[in-house]
Design an enzyme around this catalytic site. Structure first.
Site, PDB file in Angstrom:
ATOM      1  N   LYS A  85      37.153  39.027  90.913  1.00 31.52           N
ATOM      2  CA  LYS A  85      37.373  38.094  90.882  1.00 31.52           C
ATOM      3  C   LYS A  85      38.382  36.961  90.061  1.00 31.52           C
ATOM      4  CE  LYS A  85      35.367  37.277  86.921  1.00 31.52           C
ATOM      5  NZ  LYS A  85      36.688  36.817  85.428  1.00 31.52           N
ATOM      6  N   LYS A 132      43.710  38.667  76.472  1.00 30.91           N
ATOM      7  CA  LYS A 132      44.347  39.623  77.674  1.00 30.91           C
ATOM      8  C   LYS A 132      43.569  39.361  78.794  1.00 30.91           C
ATOM      9  CE  LYS A 132      46.534  42.421  74.913  1.00 30.91           C
ATOM     10  NZ  LYS A 132      47.562  42.563  74.345  1.00 30.91           N
ATOM     11  N   GLN A 153      42.909  39.969  82.476  1.00 27.95           N
ATOM     12  CA  GLN A 153      42.863  41.203  83.600  1.00 27.95           C
ATOM     13  C   GLN A 153      42.637  41.139  84.905  1.00 27.95           C
ATOM     14  OE1 GLN A 153      39.972  43.703  81.292  1.00 27.95           O
ATOM     15  NE2 GLN A 153      42.228  42.873  80.639  1.00 27.95           N
ATOM     16  N   ASN A 193      42.626  33.686  83.444  1.00 28.06           N
ATOM     17  CA  ASN A 193      43.627  34.269  84.660  1.00 28.06           C
ATOM     18  C   ASN A 193      43.859  32.738  85.598  1.00 28.06           C
ATOM     19  OD1 ASN A 193      43.374  37.514  85.183  1.00 28.06           O
ATOM     20  ND2 ASN A 193      41.802  36.553  84.774  1.00 28.06           N
ATOM     21  N   TRP A 246      34.821  37.195  74.028  1.00 28.78           N
ATOM     22  CA  TRP A 246      34.059  37.493  74.544  1.00 28.78           C
ATOM     23  C   TRP A 246      33.157  39.269  73.895  1.00 28.78           C
ATOM     24  CZ3 TRP A 246      30.259  36.459  76.837  1.00 28.78           C
ATOM     25  CH2 TRP A 246      28.649  36.835  77.019  1.00 28.78           C
ATOM     26  N   GLY A 247      33.812  39.630  73.321  1.00 28.46           N
ATOM     27  CA  GLY A 247      33.764  40.897  72.306  1.00 28.46           C
ATOM     28  C   GLY A 247      32.625  40.326  71.340  1.00 28.46           C
ATOM     29  N   LYS A 293      35.799  43.651  82.920  1.00 25.76           N
ATOM     30  CA  LYS A 293      35.843  43.279  84.439  1.00 25.76           C
ATOM     31  C   LYS A 293      36.874  43.946  84.324  1.00 25.76           C
ATOM     32  CE  LYS A 293      32.722  39.942  83.800  1.00 25.76           C
ATOM     33  NZ  LYS A 293      33.039  37.886  83.486  1.00 25.76           N
TER      34      LYS A 293
HETATM   35  N1  LIG Z   1      36.859  36.378  77.220  1.00 25.37           N
HETATM   36  C1  LIG Z   1      35.652  35.801  78.432  1.00 25.37           C
HETATM   37  O1  LIG Z   1      35.587  34.591  78.402  1.00 25.37           O
HETATM   38  C2  LIG Z   1      35.500  36.971  79.453  1.00 25.37           C
HETATM   39  C3  LIG Z   1      34.398  36.741  79.779  1.00 25.37           C
HETATM   40  C4  LIG Z   1      33.052  37.605  80.496  1.00 25.37           C
HETATM   41  C5  LIG Z   1      33.709  39.339  80.225  1.00 25.37           C
HETATM   42  N2  LIG Z   1      35.394  39.299  79.694  1.00 25.37           N
HETATM   43  C6  LIG Z   1      36.330  40.224  79.826  1.00 25.37           C
HETATM   44  O2  LIG Z   1      35.701  40.726  79.069  1.00 25.37           O
HETATM   45  C7  LIG Z   1      36.607  42.134  78.514  1.00 25.37           C
HETATM   46  C8  LIG Z   1      37.116  41.792  77.085  1.00 25.37           C
HETATM   47  O3  LIG Z   1      38.136  40.525  76.517  1.00 25.37           O
HETATM   48  P1  LIG Z   1      37.964  39.690  75.524  1.00 25.37           P
HETATM   49  O4  LIG Z   1      37.902  38.495  76.409  1.00 25.37           O
HETATM   50  O5  LIG Z   1      36.717  40.600  74.485  1.00 25.37           O
HETATM   51  O6  LIG Z   1      39.329  39.977  74.716  1.00 25.37           O
HETATM   52  P2  LIG Z   1      39.834  39.411  74.556  1.00 25.37           P
HETATM   53  O7  LIG Z   1      41.670  39.634  75.377  1.00 25.37           O
HETATM   54  O8  LIG Z   1      40.132  38.261  73.785  1.00 25.37           O
HETATM   55  O9  LIG Z   1      40.583  40.223  73.449  1.00 25.37           O
HETATM   56  C9  LIG Z   1      42.477  41.421  73.294  1.00 25.37           C
HETATM   57  C10 LIG Z   1      41.684  42.726  73.012  1.00 25.37           C
HETATM   58  O10 LIG Z   1      41.639  43.519  73.257  1.00 25.37           O
HETATM   59  C11 LIG Z   1      42.227  44.568  71.340  1.00 25.37           C
HETATM   60  N3  LIG Z   1      42.902  45.161  72.193  1.00 25.37           N
HETATM   61  C12 LIG Z   1      44.197  44.960  71.600  1.00 25.37           C
HETATM   62  N4  LIG Z   1      44.984  45.761  71.025  1.00 25.37           N
HETATM   63  C13 LIG Z   1      44.117  47.201  71.957  1.00 25.37           C
HETATM   64  C14 LIG Z   1      44.321  48.393  71.552  1.00 25.37           C
HETATM   65  N5  LIG Z   1      45.334  48.791  72.012  1.00 25.37           N
HETATM   66  N6  LIG Z   1      43.645  48.966  71.618  1.00 25.37           N
HETATM   67  C15 LIG Z   1      42.352  48.428  71.508  1.00 25.37           C
HETATM   68  N7  LIG Z   1      41.748  46.963  71.925  1.00 25.37           N
HETATM   69  C16 LIG Z   1      42.552  46.432  71.890  1.00 25.37           C
HETATM   70  C17 LIG Z   1      42.406  42.735  70.409  1.00 25.37           C
HETATM   71  O11 LIG Z   1      41.894  43.996  69.011  1.00 25.37           O
HETATM   72  C18 LIG Z   1      41.335  41.843  71.381  1.00 25.37           C
HETATM   73  O12 LIG Z   1      39.679  42.350  70.192  1.00 25.37           O
HETATM   74  C19 LIG Z   1      37.856  42.158  79.492  1.00 25.37           C
HETATM   75  O13 LIG Z   1      37.359  42.951  80.728  1.00 25.37           O
HETATM   76  C20 LIG Z   1      37.190  40.744  80.043  1.00 25.37           C
HETATM   77  O14 LIG Z   1      37.598  40.017  81.458  1.00 25.37           O
HETATM   78  C21 LIG Z   1      36.162  37.928  78.691  1.00 25.37           C
HETATM   79  O1  LIG Z   2      39.150  34.268  81.484  1.00 24.91           O
HETATM   80  P1  LIG Z   2      38.793  35.028  82.428  1.00 24.91           P
HETATM   81  O2  LIG Z   2      39.842  34.411  83.409  1.00 24.91           O
HETATM   82  O3  LIG Z   2      38.957  36.573  81.582  1.00 24.91           O
HETATM   83  O4  LIG Z   2      37.391  34.710  82.665  1.00 24.91           O
HETATM   84  C1  LIG Z   2      36.181  34.706  81.423  1.00 24.91           C
HETATM   85  C2  LIG Z   2      35.170  35.560  82.283  1.00 24.91           C
HETATM   86  O5  LIG Z   2      35.316  36.381  83.041  1.00 24.91           O
HETATM   87  C3  LIG Z   2      34.312  34.257  83.209  1.00 24.91           C
HETATM   88  O6  LIG Z   2      32.873  34.851  83.605  1.00 24.91           O
END
Ligand SMILES: NC(=O)c1ccc[n+]([C@@H]2O[C@H](COP(=O)([O-])OP(=O)(O)OC[C@H]3O[C@@H](n4cnc5c(N)ncnc54)[C@H](O)[C@@H]3O)[C@@H](O)[C@H]2O)c1
Ligand SMILES: O=P(O)(O)OC[C@H](O)CO
Length: 388
Positions: free
Chosen positions: A233, A326, A328, A298, A41-42, A148
């Protein structure tokens, strides 16, 4: 040393449009954006933002993205590969981020000049990240959290936006929604909700930064409500995945989602009475719940957990199925459980507490749909309780 990007719309151009050196008033300072986090997501968030900063005069073109550095199987550093290929080959392969996204493995360097900080890492890393950048960011910085999750401290639960605000001494909005990153990466339409505390102007600036034809963002004055929707959620998504793994069918899954939504609302209002009912009808509420229970990570790992009869741990499944991304929901279920236990609310939240007990192996996956002494009847939840 990470490279940098020259602005295509520089201050001289801005001055020519609105005041500027010619009429004696300096042009307003352009905002500088840094994205802290570069997972799935980042990386998509950086892509969205980078496309907008190129178009909007009030932002510098460059979007700096902090990368938690790792060495790829090829022996190369992830940040170097991102800067060479313009692609996050590990967390978002196949998608160009925009040439104005600069990957920076040095956290302190990445944040030091930014006045708009976008936090988007798995929630368990945020406390450590905040500690590293205390006193190293601009005093006038504004933050937004796309994270989240929450932390549970001795004093009680702490939302990630509060952690950021308290540790860094800056204001923090949130952005949550029905946002499966891979779908937004290929520009399929979705919506999101910005939650803000006081300043509508700041919220509007965040909306401007994120909003794009395929990503429709609106703002509501309810930080806690928006953030708790996004956080809770994920626990319901674990329950939905378990039901999928047990092959219970659509009606059961819909029931789990309905019960989950009630518990989300009750839990949020018990913690923060200011949380608004209307927030649950925004993208961050029911829409995110639906998309996560249908297509999230999840859900996917919980399905595999149930198919294996709970014999393979979530840690093992996460490592195998998500390859560095990862979950959550499992840790959030634990954090929610801690709050429920401390406050004597366990019996009020059978779905949340059962999810945690299944995740830690105290109950079998089938407990999600069984009525037993450990899992009070879901249908008992509600009645006269004002929060349900
Ligand atoms: N992926 C989605 O679809 C999505 C959508 C909306 C919100 N989110 C939320 O965004 C947030 C970030 O999720 P994401 O999907 O970008 O990440 P991700 O789960 O895809 O990736 C894990 C990240 O954690 C980093 N990481 C690993 N070890 C670490 C450490 N010790 N210190 C710091 N960083 C470390 C990795 O380099 C990687 O960038 C979460 O809270 C997630 O719930 C995700
Ligand atoms: O893939 P999840 O279960 O971490 O969910 C991704 C987002 O939070 C959906 O909005």
């Amino acid at each position: 040393m990470a490279p940098s990007v020259e602005d295509s719309n520089n201050n001289t151009a801005a001055a020519a449009i609105g005041g500027g050196v010619e009429n004696g008033t300096p042009p307003p300072e352009k905002s500088r954006v840094t994205v802290v986090g570069s997972g799935n997501w980042g990386s998509v968030a950086a892509k969205l933002i980078a496309s907008n900063t190129l178009k909007l005069n009030s932002f510098h073109d460059e979007v700096r993205m902090w990368v938690f550095e790792e060495t790829l199987p090829t022996g190369e550093k992830l940040s170097e590969v991102i800067n060479r290929t313009n692609e996050n080959v590990k967390y978002l392969p196949g998608i160009k981020l925009g040439k104005n996204v600069i990957a920076d493995p040095n956290l302190e360097n990445a944040v030091k000049d930014a006045n708009m900080l976008v936090f988007v890492t798995p929630h368990q890393f945020m406390e450590g990240i905040c500690k590293r950048i205390v006193g190293k960011i601009r005093k006038d910085a504004e933050a937004i959290s796309l994270i989240k999750g929450m932390e549970v401290k001795k004093e009680g639960p702490c939302m990630i936006s509060s952690l950021i605000s308290e540790q860094l001494g800056i204001n923090c909005c949130v952005l949550m929604g029905a946002n499966i990153a891979n779908e937004i990466a290929v520009e399929k339409f979705s919506e999101a909700t910005v939650g803000y505390r006081k300043s509508k102007d700041i919220a509007e600036k965040w909306v401007q930064l994120f909003n794009i034809s395929y990503f429709n963002v609106s703002a509501v004055q309810d930080v806690e409500g928006v953030e708790l929707c996004g956080t809770l959620k994920n626990v319901v998504a674990i329950a939905a995945g378990l039901v999928d793994g047990l092959e219970m069918g659509n009606n059961t899954k819909a029931a789990i989602m309905r019960i989950g939504l009630r518990e989300m609302k009750a839990f949020s209002k018990l913690l923060f009475p200011s949380v608004k009912d209307s927030t649950f009808f925004e993208s961050c509420g029911v829409a995110d719940l639906i998309t996560t229970c249908l297509g999230g990570r999840n859900r996917k790992c919980a399905e595999a957990f149930a198919r294996n009869g709970g014999k393979r741990s979530f840690d093992e499944l996460e490592a195998e199925m998500l390859q560095g991304q990862k979950l959550q929901g499992v840790s959030t279920a634990k954090e929610v459980y801690e709050v429920l236990r401390h406050r004597g609310w366990l019996e009020l939240f059978p779905l949340f507490s059962t999810v945690h007990e299944i995740c830690i192996g105290r109950l079998p996956p089938t407990a999600i749909v069984e009525y037993s002494e450990h899992t009070p009847k879901f249908s008992l939840v509600g009645g006269s309780n004002q929060f349900f």
